[in-house]
Design a protein around this motif. Structure first.
Motif, PDB file in Angstrom:
ATOM      1  N   UNK A   1       0.829  -1.210   0.000  1.00  0.00           N
ATOM      2  CA  UNK A   1       0.000   0.000   0.000  1.00  0.00           C
ATOM      3  C   UNK A   1       0.857   1.251   0.000  1.00  0.00           C
ATOM      4  N   UNK A   2       2.044   1.236   0.628  1.00  0.00           N
ATOM      5  CA  UNK A   2       2.911   2.413   0.602  1.00  0.00           C
ATOM      6  C   UNK A   2       3.504   2.597  -0.786  1.00  0.00           C
ATOM      7  N   UNK A   3       3.747   1.498  -1.497  1.00  0.00           N
ATOM      8  CA  UNK A   3       4.234   1.610  -2.876  1.00  0.00           C
ATOM      9  C   UNK A   3       3.168   2.238  -3.764  1.00  0.00           C
ATOM     10  N   UNK A   4       1.901   1.906  -3.530  1.00  0.00           N
ATOM     11  CA  UNK A   4       0.818   2.512  -4.300  1.00  0.00           C
ATOM     12  C   UNK A   4       0.734   4.007  -4.035  1.00  0.00           C
ATOM     13  N   UNK A   5       0.958   4.413  -2.773  1.00  0.00           N
ATOM     14  CA  UNK A   5       0.912   5.843  -2.445  1.00  0.00           C
ATOM     15  C   UNK A   5       2.027   6.606  -3.142  1.00  0.00           C
ATOM     16  N   UNK A   6       3.208   6.041  -3.230  1.00  0.00           N
ATOM     17  CA  UNK A   6       4.316   6.711  -3.898  1.00  0.00           C
ATOM     18  C   UNK A   6       4.031   6.835  -5.378  1.00  0.00           C
TER      19      UNK A   6
ATOM     20  N   UNK B   1      -1.625  12.562  -4.692  1.00  0.00           N
ATOM     21  CA  UNK B   1      -2.363  12.368  -3.456  1.00  0.00           C
ATOM     22  C   UNK B   1      -1.438  12.053  -2.283  1.00  0.00           C
ATOM     23  N   UNK B   2      -0.129  12.191  -2.472  1.00  0.00           N
ATOM     24  CA  UNK B   2       0.841  11.884  -1.432  1.00  0.00           C
ATOM     25  C   UNK B   2       0.790  12.951  -0.343  1.00  0.00           C
ATOM     26  N   UNK B   3       0.775  12.498   0.923  1.00  0.00           N
ATOM     27  CA  UNK B   3       0.746  13.448   2.037  1.00  0.00           C
ATOM     28  C   UNK B   3       2.115  14.109   2.185  1.00  0.00           C
ATOM     29  N   UNK B   4       2.169  15.275   2.834  1.00  0.00           N
ATOM     30  CA  UNK B   4       3.462  15.949   3.012  1.00  0.00           C
ATOM     31  C   UNK B   4       4.471  15.083   3.776  1.00  0.00           C
ATOM     32  N   UNK B   5       3.978  14.297   4.719  1.00  0.00           N
ATOM     33  CA  UNK B   5       4.894  13.488   5.514  1.00  0.00           C
ATOM     34  C   UNK B   5       5.452  12.316   4.722  1.00  0.00           C
ATOM     35  N   UNK B   6       4.623  11.647   3.924  1.00  0.00           N
ATOM     36  CA  UNK B   6       5.146  10.549   3.114  1.00  0.00           C
ATOM     37  C   UNK B   6       6.085  11.086   2.038  1.00  0.00           C
ATOM     38  N   UNK B   7       5.787  12.287   1.525  1.00  0.00           N
ATOM     39  CA  UNK B   7       6.691  12.918   0.568  1.00  0.00           C
ATOM     40  C   UNK B   7       8.027  13.239   1.243  1.00  0.00           C
ATOM     41  N   UNK B   8       7.974  13.714   2.494  1.00  0.00           N
ATOM     42  CA  UNK B   8       9.189  14.023   3.241  1.00  0.00           C
ATOM     43  C   UNK B   8      10.003  12.760   3.510  1.00  0.00           C
ATOM     44  N   UNK B   9       9.317  11.678   3.821  1.00  0.00           N
ATOM     45  CA  UNK B   9      10.022  10.411   4.051  1.00  0.00           C
ATOM     46  C   UNK B   9      10.710   9.950   2.772  1.00  0.00           C
ATOM     47  N   UNK B  10       9.990  10.087   1.664  1.00  0.00           N
ATOM     48  CA  UNK B  10      10.576   9.684   0.383  1.00  0.00           C
ATOM     49  C   UNK B  10      11.804  10.523   0.054  1.00  0.00           C
ATOM     50  N   UNK B  11      11.716  11.843   0.291  1.00  0.00           N
ATOM     51  CA  UNK B  11      12.864  12.708   0.047  1.00  0.00           C
ATOM     52  C   UNK B  11      14.030  12.375   0.978  1.00  0.00           C
TER      53      UNK B  11
ATOM     54  N   UNK C   1      11.261  22.730   3.114  1.00  0.00           N
ATOM     55  CA  UNK C   1      10.830  23.691   2.094  1.00  0.00           C
ATOM     56  C   UNK C   1       9.926  23.047   1.043  1.00  0.00           C
ATOM     57  N   UNK C   2      10.297  21.872   0.563  1.00  0.00           N
ATOM     58  CA  UNK C   2       9.530  21.224  -0.502  1.00  0.00           C
ATOM     59  C   UNK C   2       8.202  20.654  -0.018  1.00  0.00           C
ATOM     60  N   UNK C   3       8.160  20.212   1.252  1.00  0.00           N
ATOM     61  CA  UNK C   3       6.951  19.544   1.745  1.00  0.00           C
ATOM     62  C   UNK C   3       6.023  20.475   2.514  1.00  0.00           C
ATOM     63  N   UNK C   4       6.501  21.658   2.870  1.00  0.00           N
ATOM     64  CA  UNK C   4       5.673  22.587   3.623  1.00  0.00           C
ATOM     65  C   UNK C   4       5.474  22.163   5.069  1.00  0.00           C
ATOM     66  N   UNK C   5       6.471  21.512   5.641  1.00  0.00           N
ATOM     67  CA  UNK C   5       6.405  21.116   7.048  1.00  0.00           C
ATOM     68  C   UNK C   5       7.436  21.916   7.827  1.00  0.00           C
ATOM     69  N   UNK C   6       7.339  21.876   9.144  1.00  0.00           N
ATOM     70  CA  UNK C   6       8.274  22.646   9.966  1.00  0.00           C
ATOM     71  C   UNK C   6       9.665  22.032   9.922  1.00  0.00           C
ATOM     72  N   UNK C   7      10.639  22.851  10.281  1.00  0.00           N
ATOM     73  CA  UNK C   7      12.038  22.385  10.276  1.00  0.00           C
ATOM     74  C   UNK C   7      12.227  21.251  11.290  1.00  0.00           C
ATOM     75  N   UNK C   8      11.568  21.348  12.445  1.00  0.00           N
ATOM     76  CA  UNK C   8      11.681  20.296  13.456  1.00  0.00           C
ATOM     77  C   UNK C   8      11.151  18.968  12.958  1.00  0.00           C
ATOM     78  N   UNK C   9      10.010  19.015  12.250  1.00  0.00           N
ATOM     79  CA  UNK C   9       9.456  17.784  11.693  1.00  0.00           C
ATOM     80  C   UNK C   9      10.394  17.192  10.643  1.00  0.00           C
ATOM     81  N   UNK C  10      10.952  18.071   9.819  1.00  0.00           N
ATOM     82  CA  UNK C  10      11.883  17.599   8.790  1.00  0.00           C
ATOM     83  C   UNK C  10      13.135  17.008   9.426  1.00  0.00           C
TER      84      UNK C  10
END
Length: 131
Positions: A77-82, A87-97, A109-118
């Motif tokens: 299911x995670x492969x389908x999301x990628x 429709x990829x969430x910012x967090x799954x996109x961040x994990x992929x990056x 910067x690319x995912x629109x999440x805070x620096x601490x989360x990144x």
């Protein structure tokens, strides 16, 4: 006459200490023996314990199979999301990056999440590849 002089009172104290030591040893030995006898005297209790252990092993094996199946399902299911991308969430996109080796500034910067989360996502990914 040079030597060690022991009075009758001192000899009595030494004898009393030795007797108490041997009594304590005897009590400890008897306690251990009764504990071992208590386990070995009741074969029905031993059979019951063996059955419980067998049941627990069976349940553990079943849980291992369920865990393996759920991990396989999660991976697919995670492969389908990628593959979906839009429709990829910012967090799954961040994990992929992070898995691709991006630093936390570019991930934030690319995912629109805070620096601490990144920072956390990048640190988690790096710790999982070093194991």
């Amino acid at each position: 006459m040079n030597g060690i002089v022991i009075t009758w009172v001192q000899l009595l104290y030494i004898s009393l200490i030795l007797i108490l030591f041997y009594v304590a040893e005897l009590l400890l030995f008897m306690r251990k023996a009764s504990m071992h006898r208590g386990l070995g005297q009741n074969p029905q209790e031993m059979d019951k314990l063996r059955n419980e252990i067998a049941q627990l092993r069976f349940e553990m094996d079943a849980l291992k199979l369920r865990l393996a199946a759920s991990q396989t399902q999660w991976t697919s299911s995670s492969a389908e999301l990628v593959m979906e991308g839009d429709q990829e969430s910012p967090y799954s996109h961040a994990i992929r990056l992070a898995k691709l080796g991006a630093d936390s500034n570019s991930v934030a910067h690319q995912c629109g999440i805070s620096r601490g989360e990144a920072d956390l996502i990048v640190a988690l990914y790096r710790s999982s590849t070093q194991r």
